[in-house]
Design a protein around this motif. Structure first.
Motif, PDB file in Angstrom:
ATOM      1  N   SER A   1      -0.015  -5.783 -16.513  1.00  0.00           N
ATOM      2  CA  SER A   1       0.384  -4.779 -15.532  1.00  0.00           C
ATOM      3  C   SER A   1      -0.591  -3.613 -15.591  1.00  0.00           C
ATOM      4  N   LEU A   2      -1.182  -3.251 -14.446  1.00  0.00           N
ATOM      5  CA  LEU A   2      -2.230  -2.239 -14.384  1.00  0.00           C
ATOM      6  C   LEU A   2      -1.891  -1.204 -13.327  1.00  0.00           C
ATOM      7  N   THR A   3      -2.199   0.058 -13.603  1.00  0.00           N
ATOM      8  CA  THR A   3      -1.934   1.130 -12.640  1.00  0.00           C
ATOM      9  C   THR A   3      -3.093   2.130 -12.629  1.00  0.00           C
ATOM     10  N   HIS A   4      -3.275   2.768 -11.485  1.00  0.00           N
ATOM     11  CA  HIS A   4      -4.179   3.914 -11.350  1.00  0.00           C
ATOM     12  C   HIS A   4      -3.444   4.981 -10.558  1.00  0.00           C
ATOM     13  N   ASP A   5      -3.631   6.240 -10.939  1.00  0.00           N
ATOM     14  CA  ASP A   5      -2.939   7.349 -10.291  1.00  0.00           C
ATOM     15  C   ASP A   5      -3.696   7.917  -9.095  1.00  0.00           C
ATOM     16  N   VAL A   6      -4.928   7.482  -8.874  1.00  0.00           N
ATOM     17  CA  VAL A   6      -5.752   8.062  -7.813  1.00  0.00           C
ATOM     18  C   VAL A   6      -6.150   6.969  -6.817  1.00  0.00           C
ATOM     19  N   PRO A   7      -6.426   7.340  -5.559  1.00  0.00           N
ATOM     20  CA  PRO A   7      -6.905   6.349  -4.589  1.00  0.00           C
ATOM     21  C   PRO A   7      -8.214   5.723  -5.043  1.00  0.00           C
ATOM     22  N   LEU A   8      -8.397   4.448  -4.663  1.00  0.00           N
ATOM     23  CA  LEU A   8      -9.539   3.671  -5.105  1.00  0.00           C
ATOM     24  C   LEU A   8     -10.420   3.298  -3.920  1.00  0.00           C
TER      25      LEU A   8
ATOM     26  N   ASP B   1       8.388   6.696  -3.098  1.00  0.00           N
ATOM     27  CA  ASP B   1       7.593   7.869  -3.462  1.00  0.00           C
ATOM     28  C   ASP B   1       6.491   7.560  -4.475  1.00  0.00           C
ATOM     29  N   ASP B   2       6.514   6.369  -5.060  1.00  0.00           N
ATOM     30  CA  ASP B   2       5.489   5.994  -6.027  1.00  0.00           C
ATOM     31  C   ASP B   2       4.235   5.550  -5.275  1.00  0.00           C
ATOM     32  N   ARG B   3       3.196   6.372  -5.313  1.00  0.00           N
ATOM     33  CA  ARG B   3       1.973   6.098  -4.558  1.00  0.00           C
ATOM     34  C   ARG B   3       0.819   5.679  -5.476  1.00  0.00           C
ATOM     35  N   ARG B   4       1.138   5.197  -6.653  1.00  0.00           N
ATOM     36  CA  ARG B   4       0.103   4.690  -7.558  1.00  0.00           C
ATOM     37  C   ARG B   4      -0.396   3.323  -7.092  1.00  0.00           C
ATOM     38  N   SER B   5      -1.657   3.047  -7.359  1.00  0.00           N
ATOM     39  CA  SER B   5      -2.140   1.675  -7.255  1.00  0.00           C
ATOM     40  C   SER B   5      -1.583   0.889  -8.429  1.00  0.00           C
ATOM     41  N   ARG B   6      -1.068  -0.315  -8.150  1.00  0.00           N
ATOM     42  CA  ARG B   6      -0.481  -1.110  -9.223  1.00  0.00           C
ATOM     43  C   ARG B   6      -0.636  -2.584  -8.901  1.00  0.00           C
ATOM     44  N   VAL B   7      -0.899  -3.347  -9.936  1.00  0.00           N
ATOM     45  CA  VAL B   7      -1.110  -4.778  -9.764  1.00  0.00           C
ATOM     46  C   VAL B   7      -0.598  -5.490 -11.009  1.00  0.00           C
TER      47      VAL B   7
ATOM     48  N   LEU C   1     -12.255  -4.079 -16.448  1.00  0.00           N
ATOM     49  CA  LEU C   1     -12.725  -4.151 -15.061  1.00  0.00           C
ATOM     50  C   LEU C   1     -11.883  -3.265 -14.160  1.00  0.00           C
ATOM     51  N   PHE C   2     -10.562  -3.277 -14.350  1.00  0.00           N
ATOM     52  CA  PHE C   2      -9.687  -2.454 -13.515  1.00  0.00           C
ATOM     53  C   PHE C   2      -9.912  -0.978 -13.794  1.00  0.00           C
ATOM     54  N   GLU C   3     -10.193  -0.644 -15.046  1.00  0.00           N
ATOM     55  CA  GLU C   3     -10.371   0.760 -15.409  1.00  0.00           C
ATOM     56  C   GLU C   3     -11.534   1.394 -14.655  1.00  0.00           C
ATOM     57  N   VAL C   4     -12.619   0.652 -14.450  1.00  0.00           N
ATOM     58  CA  VAL C   4     -13.789   1.239 -13.803  1.00  0.00           C
ATOM     59  C   VAL C   4     -13.626   1.324 -12.285  1.00  0.00           C
ATOM     60  N   LEU C   5     -12.497   0.864 -11.745  1.00  0.00           N
ATOM     61  CA  LEU C   5     -12.253   1.025 -10.308  1.00  0.00           C
ATOM     62  C   LEU C   5     -12.041   2.480  -9.935  1.00  0.00           C
ATOM     63  N   ALA C   6     -11.494   3.270 -10.855  1.00  0.00           N
ATOM     64  CA  ALA C   6     -11.196   4.667 -10.549  1.00  0.00           C
ATOM     65  C   ALA C   6     -12.492   5.459 -10.402  1.00  0.00           C
ATOM     66  N   PRO C   7     -12.492   6.471  -9.541  1.00  0.00           N
ATOM     67  CA  PRO C   7     -13.672   7.330  -9.438  1.00  0.00           C
ATOM     68  C   PRO C   7     -14.033   7.922 -10.799  1.00  0.00           C
TER      69      PRO C   7
END
Length: 355
Positions: A253-260, A318-324, A339-345
């Protein structure tokens, strides 16, 4: 008209990973003839995705359960049914005509069926007696993916059991299959009592409901044995990891808090789905993208097939995180996470590293 204290029919919706259960559930909820359907979804993985992909209306009772499949699914489902009954009694929700329980694709249906049928799992407390009195198992509906069906049956006992317990089998992705094949004739050897339906030929949802009460009569001879074995088996003590199923299958399970970046997300999806050694069985994701953060991108993949990406008109909550969530066997978890970590700016990564 159903009276308040009449037992509510429950349909168990099963099918292996990627077989099209959520799509079928969305069709059920969108059909005016299926009004009054309450939904319980059992998910696998620490970050739920399925509940965001089920299009429920404001009048729909909806609950999500997660956790260790072998130990908590039965308890959570009984708890959800008990909560549903309480909400009906209080008048907090509109009348309920039926309940559909969508299981995770890795679920063994035997313990869940035992938790609802008479003479199944013993009642532990008042809650379980309430569920037994006010709900009845009306049927088991299984989605079967004809593109990956043979591989599933060859590799996973859960796939066999989901078919063997079914009253109705919906053959999915027949529109994508090359050539013709009589799947119903082949699968009747496993479940001679099942009714088979082609999702893309003469299909009508109401035909899947209203057949009475669930019975194992006419099903394969293994079915009563599996139910009896489940009643007698005591699950050994173990860590209840919501992201593992057995020793080999796990959910990442992976999440990012910012748009990608859209290009970065497409690259990530291409790499994890095209690598034949990744061990991937199923991927579901919801991504916030920099070009339009208000319209999330939905991604689906089954094994190495990535389906067309789609945009939702709005976020489901209301949860607007990217998640996969990626589910698979012996996946290279560290490489996937890196690999997922480097997706974030870069600025967001630096901020996370300094935290």
């Amino acid at each position: 008209m159903r009276r308040l204290y009449d037992p509510v029919p429950v349909t168990l919706l099963t099918g292996f990973l990627g077989s099209g259960k959520t799509t079928l559930l969305n069709d059920i909820l969108a059909d005016p003839l299926m009004a009054g359907t309450a939904v319980i979804v059992n998910e696998f993985g620490a970050v739920p995705i399925d509940h965001d992909l089920v299009r429920t209306g404001s009048e729909t009772y909806f609950r999500t359960t997660t956790g260790c499949i072998c130990c908590t699914a039965t308890s959570d489902i009984r708890s959800s049914l008990s909560e549903l009954h309480d909400a009906r009694i209080r008048g907090d929700i509109p009348p309920v005509a039926r309940v559909v329980i969508e299981t995770t694709g890795l679920a063994d249906p035997a313990p869940i069926i035992n938790s609802i049928i008479p003479g199944g799992s013993p009642a532990i407390g008042l809650r379980d007696h309430v569920v037994a009195r006010h709900f009845r198992l009306a049927g088991v509906l299984t989605a079967f993916d004809v593109l990956n069906g043979r591989a599933t049956l060859d590799s996973f006992l859960e796939g066999w059991k989901q078919l063997a317990f079914a009253d109705d089998v919906v053959l999915t992705k027949t529109d994508l299959a090359v050539g013709t094949h009589d799947w119903a004739a082949e699968l009747r050897a496993l479940n001679p009592a099942a009714r088979f339906h082609d999702r893309h030929v003469g299909f009508a949802l109401p035909m899947l409901f209203g057949h009475g009460e669930y019975t194992i009569s006419g099903k394969a001879e293994d079915v009563p044995g599996w139910l009896a074995m489940e009643r007698l088996t005591q699950h050994p003590d173990h860590d209840h990891d919501p992201s593992r199923h057995g020793d080999e299958i796990e959910a990442i399970s992976l999440t990012h808090d910012v748009p990608l970046s859209p290009q970065a997300v497409e690259t990530f999806l291409h790499i994890v789905t095209s690598n034949i050694s990744s061990g991937l069985l199923r991927l579901k994701g919801l991504f916030a993208l920099t070009d339009d953060p208000d319209r999330p991108l939905v991604a689906h993949a089954v094994q190495h097939r990535l389906y067309p990406l789609k945009r939702l008109d709005a976020w489901p909550d209301d949860d607007r995180r990217s998640r996969v969530v990626l589910i698979g066997q012996d996946m290279p978890a560290k490489q996937i996470r890196d690999l997922f970590e480097v997706l974030a700016p870069r600025a967001a990564r630096n901020k996370r590293g300094a935290a």
